[in-house]
Design a protein around this motif. Structure first.
Motif, PDB file in Angstrom:
ATOM      1  N   PRO A  58       0.818  -1.230   0.000  1.00 20.95           N
ATOM      2  CA  PRO A  58       0.000   0.000   0.000  1.00 20.95           C
ATOM      3  C   PRO A  58       0.850   1.278   0.000  1.00 20.95           C
ATOM      4  N   LEU A  59       1.999   1.252   0.675  1.00 19.58           N
ATOM      5  CA  LEU A  59       2.872   2.427   0.648  1.00 19.58           C
ATOM      6  C   LEU A  59       3.441   2.659  -0.746  1.00 19.58           C
ATOM      7  N   TYR A  60       3.897   1.580  -1.419  1.00 14.09           N
ATOM      8  CA  TYR A  60       4.389   1.711  -2.799  1.00 14.09           C
ATOM      9  C   TYR A  60       3.305   2.305  -3.683  1.00 14.09           C
ATOM     10  N   ALA A  61       2.093   1.751  -3.570  1.00 15.04           N
ATOM     11  CA  ALA A  61       1.000   2.192  -4.430  1.00 15.04           C
ATOM     12  C   ALA A  61       0.653   3.653  -4.172  1.00 15.04           C
ATOM     13  N   ALA A  62       0.614   4.050  -2.907  1.00 12.00           N
ATOM     14  CA  ALA A  62       0.293   5.447  -2.578  1.00 12.00           C
ATOM     15  C   ALA A  62       1.372   6.390  -3.106  1.00 12.00           C
ATOM     16  N   ALA A  63       2.632   6.019  -2.950  1.00 13.53           N
ATOM     17  CA  ALA A  63       3.715   6.868  -3.451  1.00 13.53           C
ATOM     18  C   ALA A  63       3.672   6.961  -4.969  1.00 13.53           C
ATOM     19  N   ASP A  64       3.412   5.842  -5.636  1.00 16.44           N
ATOM     20  CA  ASP A  64       3.353   5.844  -7.089  1.00 16.44           C
ATOM     21  C   ASP A  64       2.189   6.696  -7.581  1.00 16.44           C
ATOM     22  N   ARG A  65       1.032   6.580  -6.928  1.00 17.52           N
ATOM     23  CA  ARG A  65      -0.122   7.400  -7.333  1.00 17.52           C
ATOM     24  C   ARG A  65       0.154   8.885  -7.094  1.00 17.52           C
ATOM     25  N   ALA A  66       0.862   9.219  -6.025  1.00 18.06           N
ATOM     26  CA  ALA A  66       1.200  10.621  -5.776  1.00 18.06           C
ATOM     27  C   ALA A  66       2.126  11.159  -6.869  1.00 18.06           C
ATOM     28  N   VAL A  67       3.094  10.355  -7.286  1.00 18.14           N
ATOM     29  CA  VAL A  67       4.005  10.777  -8.357  1.00 18.14           C
ATOM     30  C   VAL A  67       3.228  10.956  -9.656  1.00 18.14           C
ATOM     31  N   ILE A  68       2.385   9.978  -9.988  1.00 24.23           N
ATOM     32  CA  ILE A  68       1.598  10.075 -11.221  1.00 24.23           C
ATOM     33  C   ILE A  68       0.676  11.294 -11.179  1.00 24.23           C
ATOM     34  N   HIS A  69       0.013  11.499 -10.048  1.00 24.57           N
ATOM     35  CA  HIS A  69      -0.897  12.647  -9.920  1.00 24.57           C
ATOM     36  C   HIS A  69      -0.131  13.964 -10.071  1.00 24.57           C
ATOM     37  N   GLY A  70       1.011  14.066  -9.414  1.00 25.21           N
ATOM     38  CA  GLY A  70       1.801  15.295  -9.500  1.00 25.21           C
ATOM     39  C   GLY A  70       2.317  15.571 -10.899  1.00 25.21           C
ATOM     40  N   LEU A  71       2.812  14.529 -11.574  1.00 24.97           N
ATOM     41  CA  LEU A  71       3.333  14.721 -12.920  1.00 24.97           C
ATOM     42  C   LEU A  71       2.212  14.954 -13.928  1.00 24.97           C
ATOM     43  N   THR A  72       1.048  14.334 -13.704  1.00 27.40           N
ATOM     44  CA  THR A  72      -0.098  14.575 -14.586  1.00 27.40           C
ATOM     45  C   THR A  72      -0.587  16.013 -14.429  1.00 27.40           C
ATOM     46  N   ALA A  73      -0.621  16.499 -13.194  1.00 26.36           N
ATOM     47  CA  ALA A  73      -1.040  17.883 -12.951  1.00 26.36           C
ATOM     48  C   ALA A  73      -0.074  18.872 -13.604  1.00 26.36           C
ATOM     49  N   ALA A  74       1.206  18.487 -13.668  1.00 24.45           N
ATOM     50  CA  ALA A  74       2.199  19.347 -14.312  1.00 24.45           C
ATOM     51  C   ALA A  74       2.220  19.153 -15.826  1.00 24.45           C
ATOM     52  N   GLY A  75       1.423  18.214 -16.325  1.00 21.45           N
ATOM     53  CA  GLY A  75       1.383  17.966 -17.755  1.00 21.45           C
ATOM     54  C   GLY A  75       2.557  17.155 -18.266  1.00 21.45           C
ATOM     55  N   GLN A  76       3.205  16.419 -17.398  1.00 25.00           N
ATOM     56  CA  GLN A  76       4.403  15.667 -17.779  1.00 25.00           C
ATOM     57  C   GLN A  76       4.328  14.213 -17.321  1.00 25.00           C
ATOM     58  N   ARG A  77       3.231  13.562 -17.567  1.00 27.52           N
ATOM     59  CA  ARG A  77       3.074  12.176 -17.109  1.00 27.52           C
ATOM     60  C   ARG A  77       4.121  11.245 -17.717  1.00 27.52           C
ATOM     61  N   ALA A  78       4.642  11.558 -18.875  1.00 25.71           N
ATOM     62  CA  ALA A  78       5.653  10.725 -19.536  1.00 25.71           C
ATOM     63  C   ALA A  78       6.957  10.680 -18.736  1.00 25.71           C
ATOM     64  N   TRP A  79       7.107  11.581 -17.795  1.00 24.69           N
ATOM     65  CA  TRP A  79       8.327  11.598 -16.984  1.00 24.69           C
ATOM     66  C   TRP A  79       8.273  10.597 -15.824  1.00 24.69           C
ATOM     67  N   THR A  80       7.166   9.911 -15.641  1.00 18.72           N
ATOM     68  CA  THR A  80       6.983   8.998 -14.510  1.00 18.72           C
ATOM     69  C   THR A  80       8.105   7.968 -14.370  1.00 18.72           C
ATOM     70  N   PRO A  81       8.560   7.317 -15.441  1.00 24.21           N
ATOM     71  CA  PRO A  81       9.628   6.327 -15.266  1.00 24.21           C
ATOM     72  C   PRO A  81      10.936   6.926 -14.738  1.00 24.21           C
ATOM     73  N   TYR A  82      11.144   8.205 -15.003  1.00 21.31           N
ATOM     74  CA  TYR A  82      12.366   8.854 -14.540  1.00 21.31           C
ATOM     75  C   TYR A  82      12.345   9.102 -13.032  1.00 21.31           C
ATOM     76  N   VAL A  83      11.195   8.956 -12.426  1.00 19.00           N
ATOM     77  CA  VAL A  83      11.082   9.007 -10.964  1.00 19.00           C
ATOM     78  C   VAL A  83      10.971   7.592 -10.402  1.00 19.00           C
ATOM     79  N   ARG A  84      10.198   6.742 -11.074  1.00 17.62           N
ATOM     80  CA  ARG A  84       9.961   5.385 -10.585  1.00 17.62           C
ATOM     81  C   ARG A  84      11.239   4.555 -10.479  1.00 17.62           C
TER      82      ARG A  84
END
Length: 155
Positions: A58-84
């Motif tokens: 659940p911690l992994y999933a919550a952190a991953d969703r926070a990263v996706i949400h933040g990058l989607t809000a910034a319009g840069q969802r494609a950058w997700t692997p560079y954080v993951r």
């Protein structure tokens, strides 16, 4: 010129032999592992599985969703692997070396190896910084390359 690959048919004698050897090796390792204090080993395995499934996933999933949400809000969802990727590698290193990073087994480590346990936290933080820095450099390189390939905007 075409290259030919060695194809192993499913259920071939070679595959069955390799599978039998891997099961034999796993059985041997299990017998050796459980030869000592088998109850403590079994308790550790069950506890680790429960901790992973009930707390860490659940911690992994919550952190991953926070990263996706933040990058989607910034319009840069494609950058997700560079954080993951650096985050996952850093978390894996933390998981493996946590007893030494936290200093909980410092004396045991010193007695077993004769080496100082100091510096594991610093090294882990440096490795984490290098992982994220390398990921950021790779992202910057790819963004720059994509910008060069993009046609200029009409005025």
């Amino acid at each position: 010129m075409t290259s030919r690959r060695l194809r192993v048919a499913l259920g071939s004698p070679l595959q069955l032999l390799l599978l039998a050897c891997s099961f034999a090796l796993a059985a041997y390792a299990g017998i050796r592992l459980l030869a000592g204090d088998w109850f403590a080993v079994a308790l550790w395995i069950v506890g680790a599985a429960l901790l992973h499934d009930l707390v860490l996933v659940p911690l992994y999933a919550a952190a991953d969703r926070a990263v996706i949400h933040g990058l989607t809000a910034a319009g840069q969802r494609a950058w997700t692997p560079y954080v993951r990727v650096p985050a996952a590698l850093s978390a894996l290193l933390l998981l493996v070396w946590f007893p030494l990073i936290s200093g909980r087994t410092a004396e045991r480590y010193r007695l077993a190896t004769g080496l100082s346990p100091d510096g594991f936290l610093t090294r882990w933080l440096l490795i984490t910084a290098v992982l994220f820095g390398g990921s950021a450099a790779l992202l910057a390189l790819r963004v720059r390359r994509a910008a060069k390939q993009r046609p200029p905007a009409p005025h």
